[in-house]
Scaffold this motif. Structure first.
Motif, PDB file in Angstrom:
ATOM      1  N   THR A  92     -13.958 -60.145  -6.046  1.00 25.17           N
ATOM      2  CA  THR A  92     -15.144 -59.882  -6.882  1.00 25.17           C
ATOM      3  C   THR A  92     -16.161 -61.013  -6.778  1.00 25.17           C
ATOM      4  N   ARG A  93     -16.148 -61.707  -5.645  1.00 26.78           N
ATOM      5  CA  ARG A  93     -17.055 -62.856  -5.487  1.00 26.78           C
ATOM      6  C   ARG A  93     -18.422 -62.378  -5.022  1.00 26.78           C
ATOM      7  N   THR A  94     -19.137 -61.736  -5.926  1.00 30.73           N
ATOM      8  CA  THR A  94     -20.480 -61.265  -5.618  1.00 30.73           C
ATOM      9  C   THR A  94     -21.325 -61.361  -6.875  1.00 30.73           C
ATOM     10  N   PRO A  95     -22.575 -61.786  -6.771  1.00 34.79           N
ATOM     11  CA  PRO A  95     -23.417 -61.914  -7.967  1.00 34.79           C
ATOM     12  C   PRO A  95     -23.885 -60.553  -8.470  1.00 34.79           C
ATOM     13  N   GLY A  96     -24.054 -60.440  -9.786  1.00 34.95           N
ATOM     14  CA  GLY A  96     -24.618 -59.219 -10.357  1.00 34.95           C
ATOM     15  C   GLY A  96     -23.818 -57.977 -10.073  1.00 34.95           C
ATOM     16  N   LEU A  97     -22.496 -58.111 -10.053  1.00 42.25           N
ATOM     17  CA  LEU A  97     -21.645 -56.985  -9.673  1.00 42.25           C
ATOM     18  C   LEU A  97     -21.884 -55.774 -10.577  1.00 42.25           C
ATOM     19  N   GLY A  98     -22.074 -56.004 -11.861  1.00 46.13           N
ATOM     20  CA  GLY A  98     -22.207 -54.880 -12.783  1.00 46.13           C
ATOM     21  C   GLY A  98     -23.624 -54.463 -13.095  1.00 46.13           C
ATOM     22  N   GLU A  99     -24.603 -55.089 -12.457  1.00 45.38           N
ATOM     23  CA  GLU A  99     -25.994 -54.740 -12.758  1.00 45.38           C
ATOM     24  C   GLU A  99     -26.366 -53.418 -12.108  1.00 45.38           C
ATOM     25  N   PRO A 100     -27.148 -52.591 -12.798  1.00 45.76           N
ATOM     26  CA  PRO A 100     -27.582 -51.323 -12.195  1.00 45.76           C
ATOM     27  C   PRO A 100     -28.530 -51.570 -11.031  1.00 45.76           C
ATOM     28  N   ALA A 101     -28.638 -50.570 -10.145  1.00 45.48           N
ATOM     29  CA  ALA A 101     -29.558 -50.677  -9.011  1.00 45.48           C
ATOM     30  C   ALA A 101     -30.970 -50.902  -9.524  1.00 45.48           C
ATOM     31  N   SER A 102     -31.685 -51.813  -8.904  1.00 39.73           N
ATOM     32  CA  SER A 102     -33.027 -52.148  -9.368  1.00 39.73           C
ATOM     33  C   SER A 102     -33.886 -52.578  -8.189  1.00 39.73           C
ATOM     34  N   MET A 103     -35.155 -52.869  -8.480  1.00 37.91           N
ATOM     35  CA  MET A 103     -36.090 -53.331  -7.464  1.00 37.91           C
ATOM     36  C   MET A 103     -36.163 -54.857  -7.523  1.00 37.91           C
ATOM     37  N   ARG A 104     -36.622 -55.430  -6.438  1.00 36.08           N
ATOM     38  CA  ARG A 104     -36.799 -56.876  -6.386  1.00 36.08           C
ATOM     39  C   ARG A 104     -38.040 -57.192  -5.568  1.00 36.08           C
ATOM     40  N   ARG A 105     -38.632 -58.333  -5.848  1.00 34.57           N
ATOM     41  CA  ARG A 105     -39.804 -58.789  -5.101  1.00 34.57           C
ATOM     42  C   ARG A 105     -39.310 -59.566  -3.877  1.00 34.57           C
ATOM     43  N   VAL A 106     -39.733 -59.124  -2.694  1.00 31.10           N
ATOM     44  CA  VAL A 106     -39.264 -59.743  -1.455  1.00 31.10           C
ATOM     45  C   VAL A 106     -40.451 -60.117  -0.573  1.00 31.10           C
ATOM     46  N   TYR A 107     -40.163 -60.954   0.427  1.00 22.90           N
ATOM     47  CA  TYR A 107     -41.199 -61.477   1.317  1.00 22.90           C
ATOM     48  C   TYR A 107     -40.747 -61.315   2.764  1.00 22.90           C
ATOM     49  N   ARG A 108     -41.704 -61.026   3.629  1.00 23.52           N
ATOM     50  CA  ARG A 108     -41.430 -60.895   5.063  1.00 23.52           C
ATOM     51  C   ARG A 108     -42.696 -61.251   5.818  1.00 23.52           C
ATOM     52  N   LEU A 109     -42.554 -61.584   7.115  1.00 21.39           N
ATOM     53  CA  LEU A 109     -43.723 -61.847   7.948  1.00 21.39           C
ATOM     54  C   LEU A 109     -44.511 -60.558   8.123  1.00 21.39           C
ATOM     55  N   ALA A 110     -45.839 -60.670   8.062  1.00 17.97           N
ATOM     56  CA  ALA A 110     -46.669 -59.460   8.131  1.00 17.97           C
ATOM     57  C   ALA A 110     -47.715 -59.553   9.232  1.00 17.97           C
ATOM     58  N   GLY A 111     -48.712 -60.429   9.043  1.00 20.25           N
ATOM     59  CA  GLY A 111     -49.817 -60.497   9.990  1.00 20.25           C
ATOM     60  C   GLY A 111     -49.625 -61.565  11.038  1.00 20.25           C
ATOM     61  N   PRO A 112     -50.626 -61.749  11.885  1.00 23.14           N
ATOM     62  CA  PRO A 112     -50.554 -62.802  12.913  1.00 23.14           C
ATOM     63  C   PRO A 112     -50.487 -64.189  12.278  1.00 23.14           C
ATOM     64  N   VAL A 113     -49.802 -65.109  12.947  1.00 19.19           N
ATOM     65  CA  VAL A 113     -49.637 -66.471  12.437  1.00 19.19           C
ATOM     66  C   VAL A 113     -50.722 -67.356  13.035  1.00 19.19           C
ATOM     67  N   PRO A 114     -51.564 -67.979  12.206  1.00 17.41           N
ATOM     68  CA  PRO A 114     -52.618 -68.862  12.728  1.00 17.41           C
ATOM     69  C   PRO A 114     -52.037 -70.038  13.511  1.00 17.41           C
ATOM     70  N   ASN A 115     -52.800 -70.551  14.452  1.00 14.39           N
ATOM     71  CA  ASN A 115     -52.352 -71.703  15.238  1.00 14.39           C
ATOM     72  C   ASN A 115     -52.265 -72.965  14.384  1.00 14.39           C
ATOM     73  N   GLN A 116     -53.161 -73.088  13.430  1.00 15.81           N
ATOM     74  CA  GLN A 116     -53.199 -74.283  12.594  1.00 15.81           C
ATOM     75  C   GLN A 116     -52.566 -73.984  11.241  1.00 15.81           C
ATOM     76  N   LEU A 117     -51.394 -74.575  10.988  1.00 16.11           N
ATOM     77  CA  LEU A 117     -50.728 -74.430   9.701  1.00 16.11           C
ATOM     78  C   LEU A 117     -50.256 -75.794   9.231  1.00 16.11           C
ATOM     79  N   THR A 118     -50.219 -75.978   7.926  1.00 20.59           N
ATOM     80  CA  THR A 118     -49.632 -77.206   7.405  1.00 20.59           C
ATOM     81  C   THR A 118     -48.139 -77.211   7.732  1.00 20.59           C
ATOM     82  N   GLU A 119     -47.537 -78.377   7.664  1.00 16.63           N
ATOM     83  CA  GLU A 119     -46.121 -78.484   7.989  1.00 16.63           C
ATOM     84  C   GLU A 119     -45.284 -77.595   7.071  1.00 16.63           C
ATOM     85  N   ALA A 120     -45.620 -77.569   5.760  1.00 17.40           N
ATOM     86  CA  ALA A 120     -44.860 -76.758   4.803  1.00 17.40           C
ATOM     87  C   ALA A 120     -44.995 -75.273   5.114  1.00 17.40           C
ATOM     88  N   ARG A 121     -46.223 -74.834   5.448  1.00 15.09           N
ATOM     89  CA  ARG A 121     -46.417 -73.416   5.769  1.00 15.09           C
ATOM     90  C   ARG A 121     -45.696 -73.051   7.068  1.00 15.09           C
TER      91      ARG A 121
END
Length: 736
Positions: free
Chosen positions: A110-139
């Motif tokens: 049973t080593r899984t988080p939120g085992l008993g929570e009902p199915a729900s939505m979550r906010r997620v992130y993914r790569l979408a558009g083109p990546v600029p050549n100039q980005l800060t180190e953190a970005r």
């Protein structure tokens, strides 16, 4: 419920007495009353326990031996598929075999988080558009982290942690359109795998593949050792069985001993089946862990590739288990619940009624003995795939090399390395010691720097500029003055580790590109996978590695393996020392020459070229080695021809742990009745870990003796003192 495991599941009406097994360390099933709407066997429930609410599973009807007026109702039935009867049976039998409290086994499942929570939505992130050549180190780190997740959507918390940045950095990329922010279902099925044809099998592979496919199609338990030299195509053969499992609509589980092996394996699976399988190991995010657990139980994950704990997942219809590199010692869990995943895989396959495949180039003696006894079938792959040939293996007698005290690579081996690098190929220098040096001592008084919490020497890690205890993980700076006598400038690092070897390589081969592969040098499993992929693509000339490089990696340019200290594993009194040295040397040598275009060679530096194990490694007569090793073990009555169990006691009070150990050794009548011997108590080789003093007893019995029942009766005579811990290790692999 699957027709393959016919057990009538009970349904309980509101108010009925039910037995609930919780994950709390109580050691027994507790009585509760079924809630409104009722419940059934296997249901995941939330129950009151004192002032708390805890997770549990309905294990059967209540016992009724408790005051009815004090029995409380189940709070609620959780929104999760009930635990199937076969998994409950597996946990029960595994607990009985390992003498582990059943609640501890349930925690593994049973080593899984939120085992008993009902199915729900979550906010997620993914790569979408083109990546600029100039980005800060953190970005730039955010973009690289998203790429490393392989296109999978990730939560803000996971992305911030992986990129080591603030949430505002991610939000800034969302505004630029580089990263997409969207709502998605929390748990979704994994992509369907296509049971397509794989590589064309040849020779022995055809018969082996057909046999495994037939086992899966039959849908019954069968245990098979798939033995093949390194590079013989074992993976492609057992993937034929996986493909048949998919065609049958059942699920498959492939266990791998190291996270680092999963990257290459996942690539092969994706190329074969059109999509990546589900992953289960310590490098998986909590979000993915929850998703996989639920999808496995619902049938939304067809193939799981995982570490040993994947055995405890709630498969809906498990049709095949593969244990790759079945001999590997990392399949033995040495803390908490003590179990061997290889043995537990065979047990779960027997309960599920499905085939289990144990794959290895150098099988464990236990598996070899089971084949000899007729319990397992054996399928052999005698040659490498295609035109590739096994490497030549030779010894370098270090007694004749006259090396200076600050060098570890012989002139003979150094010349071979130069030749290989000059040809544009790769050389691997293998030394099974992490860090820079295993001992730091004072040349003035002879003091060796040890851990403050353990009876272990601290290992210098020069890349980290720290001394590290490999038992408890404690660290401290490398001292300038001796902690014992106070003299400055006399501290010296003694002996080589891979970091020290890397220093020598940098001096002796200044133009070579060097890569060091050791588990402690990488902050994450992902970083280790990336480094291995870089080396495979030709990103290094000389690879320096510990045993992590011996396991299943494919470096196409690697043609030379040099073992720096082939005698290292032969030291000490471990009954498996010869077996493990033989396996490790054969495995690491097998990394060389895995393509038809490049023939490999392996050179073993040894001070004992006449040692029987060294001769067996060089001679290549594996069957002769196993027969000799088996005869020796049989004569001694030790595993696999006898039974052993370790009793490990620990306490902060050294007198208490020895006194209790002595009391155990005096009252052994239940063990005498089965003819067992008890050795000890004696201090463990590492007698103190994390401030706790450790004492061991060893129980030895004949092969057919009812060892678990006798040990349970023996230990039931005693009540543990408050600070004392006792662990039982059935079939111990390590005696530390």
């Amino acid at each position: 419920m699957s027709e393959r495991f016919q057990v009538v599941e009970r349904v309980y009406r509101a108010g009925d007495l039910v037995g609930v097994l919780t994950t709390e360390p109580l050691g027994r099933v507790l009585d509760y009353r079924a809630p409104e709407g009722g419940c059934g066997d296997g249901d995941f429930v939330e129950v009151p326990l004192g002032p708390r609410r805890v997770l549990g599973v309905v294990w059967g009807p209540g016992r009724g031996d408790f005051d009815p007026a004090r029995i409380r109702p189940v709070n609620r039935v959780l929104d999760a598929r009930p635990m199937r009867a076969e998994l409950r049976s597996f946990l029960t039998r595994a607990a009985e075999y390992t003498l582990t409290p059943l609640p501890a086994m349930l925690r593994l499942a049973t080593r899984t988080p939120g085992l008993g929570e009902p199915a729900s939505m979550r906010r997620v992130y993914r790569l979408a558009g083109p990546v600029p050549n100039q980005l800060t180190e953190a970005r730039h780190r955010v973009v690289e982290a998203l790429r490393a997740f392989g296109g999978l959507p990730v939560t803000l918390g996971e992305l911030v942690e992986a990129a080591a940045c603030g949430a505002s950095v991610v939000k800034g990329l969302v505004k630029l359109g580089v990263v997409a922010e969207e709502d998605a279902p929390r748990d979704t099925p994994y992509p369907r795998l296509q049971a397509a044809k794989g590589m064309r099998l040849e020779g022995d592979q055809v018969a082996a593949g057909d046999a495994l496919v037939a086992d899966v199609a039959r849908g019954a338990y069968a245990a098979t050792l798939l033995k093949g030299v390194t590079g013989s195509g074992k993976t492609e053969v057992y993937l034929e069985a996986v493909a048949e499992c998919l065609r049958q609509g059942r699920q498959a589980l492939v266990l791998l001993p190291e996270i680092a092996l999963t990257a290459e394996f996942l690539t092969r699976v994706e190329a074969r089946f059109g999509a990546k399988p589900a992953e289960w190991h310590s490098g998986v995010t909590m979000t993915e862990r929850r998703r996989l657990w639920r999808m496995v139980s619902e049938g939304g994950a067809e193939l799981v590739v995982g570490a040993r704990s994947a055995l405890f997942l709630p498969f809906r219809d498990l049709g095949l288990i593969v244990v790759d590199e079945e001999h590997d010692t990392s399949y033995k869990q040495e803390e908490g619940v003590l179990y061997n995943a290889r043995d537990m895989a065979v047990l779960r396959a027997a309960i599920c009624g499905c085939p289990v495949v144990l794959a290895s180039a150098t099988p464990s003696l236990e598996t070899w003995a089971n084949v000899e006894a007729g319990k397992y079938r054996r399928l052999d792959l005698g040659s490498r795939y295609g035109a590739a040939e096994m490497p030549e293996m030779r010894a370098i007698d270090m007694r004749a090399e006259k090396l200076p005290g600050d060098r570890w690579i012989s002139e003979t081996l150094a010349g071979k390395v130069r030749d290989v690098v000059a040809r544009g190929e790769q050389a691997l220098l293998f030394l099974n010691r992490r860090g820079f040096a295993p001992v730091t001592l004072c040349r003035a008084c002879g003091h060796q720097v040890g851990c403050d919490h353990c009876d272990a020497r601290m290992v210098e890690h020069r890349f980290q500029k720290r001394l590290v205890c490999h038992q408890c993980g404690a660290t401290k700076p490398v001292p300038v003055a001796c902690p014992s006598c106070g003299v400055e400038g006399r501290m010296a690092a003694v002996g080589p580790g891979v970091e020290r070897l890397a220093e020598e390589v940098a001096v002796r081969f200044p133009d070579a590109r060097v890569a060091v592969l050791s588990s402690d040098l990488f902050g994450s499993a992902r970083a280790l996978k990336e480094k291995i992929a870089e080396i495979s693509a030709g990103g290094a000339d000389i690879i320096i590695g510990t045993q992590i490089v011996a396991k299943g990696h494919n470096f196409p340019l690697l043609t030379l393996v040099g073992v720096i200290d082939a005698d290292l594993g032969l030291q000490g009194s471990d009954l498996r020392a010869a077996e493990r040295t033989f396996q490790l040397m054969r495995q690491v040598a097998g990394r060389a020459g895995r393509t038809a275009e490049r023939k490999g060679e392996a050179w073993l530096q040894t001070h004992q070229p006449e040692h029987p194990v060294i001769r067996a490694i060089l001679g290549g007569d594996e069957e002769a080695f196993w027969r000799a090793e088996a005869a020796e073990r049989r004569a001694s009555g030790v595993p696999p021809y006898g039974r052993m169990a370790g009793i490990i006691l620990s306490s902060t009070d050294v007198a208490q742990v020895f006194d209790f150990g002595g009391e155990l050794a005096r009252r052994i009548e239940p063990l005498r009745r089965i003819g067992a011997e008890v050795w000890g108590p004696a201090p463990a080789p590492i007698a103190r870990v994390r401030g706790r003093h450790r004492v061991r007893l060893l129980v030895k019995a004949e092969k057919g003796a009812p060892l678990q029942a006798a040990i349970a009766e023996w230990l039931a005579q005693f009540k543990l003192p408050r600070d004392l811990r006792l662990a039982v290790d059935i079939d111990p692999q390590s005696f530390l």
